[in-house]
Design a protein around this motif. Structure first.
Motif, PDB file in Angstrom:
ATOM      1  N   GLY A  58       0.817  -1.223   0.000  1.00 54.10           N
ATOM      2  CA  GLY A  58       0.000   0.000   0.000  1.00 54.10           C
ATOM      3  C   GLY A  58       0.846   1.266   0.000  1.00 54.10           C
ATOM      4  O   GLY A  58       1.812   1.409  -0.759  1.00 54.10           O
ATOM      5  N   THR A  59       0.471   2.169   0.875  1.00 58.16           N
ATOM      6  CA  THR A  59       1.146   3.457   0.963  1.00 58.16           C
ATOM      7  C   THR A  59       2.640   3.292   1.240  1.00 58.16           C
ATOM      8  O   THR A  59       3.473   4.013   0.683  1.00 58.16           O
ATOM      9  CB  THR A  59       0.461   4.291   2.065  1.00 58.16           C
ATOM     10  N   SER A 104       7.102  -0.329   6.901  1.00 65.24           N
ATOM     11  CA  SER A 104       5.782  -0.587   7.488  1.00 65.24           C
ATOM     12  C   SER A 104       5.501   0.394   8.621  1.00 65.24           C
ATOM     13  O   SER A 104       6.334   0.576   9.510  1.00 65.24           O
ATOM     14  CB  SER A 104       5.730  -2.022   8.029  1.00 65.24           C
ATOM     15  N   GLN A 105       4.353   1.011   8.592  1.00 66.72           N
ATOM     16  CA  GLN A 105       3.958   1.893   9.689  1.00 66.72           C
ATOM     17  C   GLN A 105       3.723   1.061  10.938  1.00 66.72           C
ATOM     18  O   GLN A 105       4.303   1.297  11.989  1.00 66.72           O
ATOM     19  CB  GLN A 105       2.704   2.675   9.295  1.00 66.72           C
ATOM     20  N   SER A 106       2.839   0.072  10.819  1.00 67.25           N
ATOM     21  CA  SER A 106       2.422  -0.715  11.989  1.00 67.25           C
ATOM     22  C   SER A 106       3.503  -1.679  12.448  1.00 67.25           C
ATOM     23  O   SER A 106       3.598  -2.007  13.631  1.00 67.25           O
ATOM     24  CB  SER A 106       1.167  -1.514  11.641  1.00 67.25           C
ATOM     25  N   THR A 109       2.172  -5.808   9.558  1.00 65.29           N
ATOM     26  CA  THR A 109       1.543  -6.265   8.316  1.00 65.29           C
ATOM     27  C   THR A 109       2.044  -7.670   7.961  1.00 65.29           C
ATOM     28  O   THR A 109       3.244  -7.869   7.739  1.00 65.29           O
ATOM     29  CB  THR A 109       1.850  -5.259   7.186  1.00 65.29           C
ATOM     30  N   SER A 157      -2.989   6.202   5.925  1.00 67.36           N
ATOM     31  CA  SER A 157      -1.653   6.629   6.327  1.00 67.36           C
ATOM     32  C   SER A 157      -1.297   7.981   5.697  1.00 67.36           C
ATOM     33  O   SER A 157      -1.464   8.167   4.495  1.00 67.36           O
ATOM     34  CB  SER A 157      -0.671   5.551   5.877  1.00 67.36           C
ATOM     35  N   LYS A 242      -5.508   7.167  -1.722  1.00 65.07           N
ATOM     36  CA  LYS A 242      -6.172   7.932  -0.662  1.00 65.07           C
ATOM     37  C   LYS A 242      -7.638   8.182  -1.034  1.00 65.07           C
ATOM     38  O   LYS A 242      -8.531   8.068  -0.206  1.00 65.07           O
ATOM     39  CB  LYS A 242      -5.463   9.276  -0.420  1.00 65.07           C
ATOM     40  N   GLU A 245      -9.753   4.863  -0.871  1.00 63.85           N
ATOM     41  CA  GLU A 245     -10.035   4.317   0.452  1.00 63.85           C
ATOM     42  C   GLU A 245     -10.895   5.235   1.302  1.00 63.85           C
ATOM     43  O   GLU A 245     -11.652   4.769   2.132  1.00 63.85           O
ATOM     44  CB  GLU A 245      -8.760   3.890   1.190  1.00 63.85           C
TER      45      GLU A 245
HETATM   46  C1  F6R Z   1      -3.232   3.343   3.023  1.00 67.84           C
HETATM   47  C2  F6R Z   1      -2.749   2.446   4.063  1.00 67.84           C
HETATM   48  C3  F6R Z   1      -2.289   1.079   3.690  1.00 67.84           C
HETATM   49  C4  F6R Z   1      -0.999   0.730   4.421  1.00 67.84           C
HETATM   50  C5  F6R Z   1      -0.599  -0.732   4.163  1.00 67.84           C
HETATM   51  C6  F6R Z   1       0.698  -1.084   4.850  1.00 67.84           C
HETATM   52  O1  F6R Z   1      -3.589   4.579   3.539  1.00 67.84           O
HETATM   53  O2  F6R Z   1      -2.709   2.819   5.202  1.00 67.84           O
HETATM   54  O3  F6R Z   1      -2.123   0.951   2.307  1.00 67.84           O
HETATM   55  O4  F6R Z   1       0.002   1.604   4.008  1.00 67.84           O
HETATM   56  O5  F6R Z   1      -1.621  -1.581   4.611  1.00 67.84           O
HETATM   57  O6  F6R Z   1       0.587  -0.910   6.238  1.00 67.84           O
HETATM   58  P1  F6R Z   1       1.863  -0.831   7.150  1.00 67.84           P
HETATM   59  O7  F6R Z   1       2.606   0.392   6.762  1.00 67.84           O
HETATM   60  O8  F6R Z   1       1.364  -0.787   8.548  1.00 67.84           O
HETATM   61  O9  F6R Z   1       2.678  -2.070   6.873  1.00 67.84           O
END
Ligand code: F6R
Length: 369
Positions: A58-59, A104-106, A109, A157, A242, A245
């Motif tokens: 994704g992002t 990865s933000q979280s 994933t 994100s 964006k 979603e």
């Molecule tokens: C879009 C969004 C998703 C995440 C993707 C990866 O706004 O939030 O596309 O970017 O699911 O998530 P992370 O970065 O947590 O691995």
């Protein structure tokens, strides 16, 4: 909790200048040299790698796409960007000379996690660029470069994307310095430019009301296209994501150069088309995108440009321009050009009465494959 904003997403967009500043903080010495203390992968390994593969979804994957342009330019190392779920289930060429960068933000994933496990089994070193401390991806990687964007609550994100690009750029500059590439001299200049980005994002945020007002005029759109070239290309894809979603509008982002290879058939009267215009200081790149803008406009579409202040050609051909400050060099542009697109999507979701922070069918972290 929302700091006076209606939604977490709005709050987080306003935290973008801080996200860049925090991600940079403490990572350069007063003399401007890069210090990535958390780089626990040995320097000899980093000198010997012959390929980087970014693995993300994704992002985060779009942040990787942006990073590819910068890292290849600075380090002369080939960079591939792979969606983690595709990487895992084909037979990728990865070995001990490959550096896998997981973004990865979280940090949770599952697709990305499975990708890094696969890479490590093949003998590659994995560097994670992660926002959440102590997350699984952080723990299972050889080294972690944390983005310090702070907690991101809205499902979509925003500030994490900005921080991911910043962290990737630090990595690229670090590798350029370490490997003594011909661009080594530029490292200090680029670090300096990165340091100016929080202020430039602030400038974009000053036009928030104008962006929102324009967004409301497009509330009935059923399809929106985004096009960009060079680093504008991943920004176009991110703008489309964006919008899908958050506002549940069909949207597509593609490389501006592809227009004539097919997508131009989609262009019709009143179709909103966003064009991310590179700086006029890169005339070759700029003129190509300006001609795309003309082509789109000539077919009656509503052309909306994201362009650098003072770009008279973009102004001449677009129905509406979202201005971004002059940013040298081109590689820094995504940090400002994505901001109007985020605001645009959030406003369209709001006027349509949708839940901006929790779009339907989505979860903040996708912990299933
Ligand atoms: C879009 C969004 C998703 C995440 C993707 C990866 O706004 O939030 O596309 O970017 O699911 O998530 P992370 O970065 O947590 O691995």
């Amino acid at each position: 909790v929302k700091g006076g904003y209606d939604t977490f997403m709005d709050k987080e967009i306003h935290e973008e200048p801080m996200a860049v500043a925090e991600t940079l903080r403490g990572r350069t010495s007063p003399s401007g040299r890069l210090m990535l203390d958390e780089m626990r992968i040995g320097e000899s390994v980093l000198r010997s790698i012959d390929k980087i593969i970014v693995v993300a979804c994704g992002t985060a994957a779009y942040a990787g796409h942006v990073a590819k342009y910068a890292i290849e330019h600075w380090c002369r190392i080939p960079v591939e960007v792979e969606l983690a779920h595709e990487f895992r289930y084909r037979d990728p060429v990865v070995n001990e000379k490959t550096l896998v960068v997981a973004i990865s933000q979280s940090g949770e994933t599952m697709d990305t996690l499975m990708g890094i496990r696969h890479a490590r089994e093949q003998g590659s070193k994995v560097l994670a660029i992660v926002n959440t401390h102590g997350s699984t991806i952080a723990r299972e990687s050889d080294a972690v470069l944390y983005t310090h964007a702070g907690p991101e609550v809205a499902v979509a994100s925003t500030k994490a994307f900005i921080a991911q690009i910043t962290a990737c750029y630090l990595l690229g500059l670090y590798l350029a310095e370490l490997r003594g590439n011909k661009y080594e001299d530029e490292v200090a200049t680029y670090l300096d430019e990165l340091g100016k980005m929080p202020g430039r994002i602030e400038e974009v945020l000053e036009s928030e009301e104008d962006i929102r007002e324009f967004a409301r005029s497009l509330a009935d759109a059923t399809s929106v296209l985004f096009l960009g070239r060079h680093v504008g290309y991943p920004v176009a894809m991110e703008g489309a994501l964006k919008l899908k979603e958050l506002a549940y509008i069909h949207a597509e982002g593609f490389a501006a150069g592809e227009l004539k290879h097919g997508p131009i058939a989609l262009i019709e009267q009143d179709l909103p088309v966003f064009v991310i215009v590179p700086t006029p200081r890169r005339p070759l790149l700029h003129s190509k995108v300006i001609s795309n803008l003309q082509e789109v406009r000539a077919r009656g579409a509503r052309a909306i440009a994201i362009a650098e202040e003072g770009d008279t050609e973009a102004e001449a051909y677009a129905e509406k321009v979202f201005w971004v400050p002059r940013t040298t060099p081109t590689l820094m542009m995504p940090l400002v050009t994505v901001v109007p697109l985020q605001i645009f999507a959030s406003e369209l979701a709001r006027v349509k009465g949708y839940d901006v922070d929790k779009p339907r069918n989505l979860a903040k972290s996708v912990t299933v494959e």
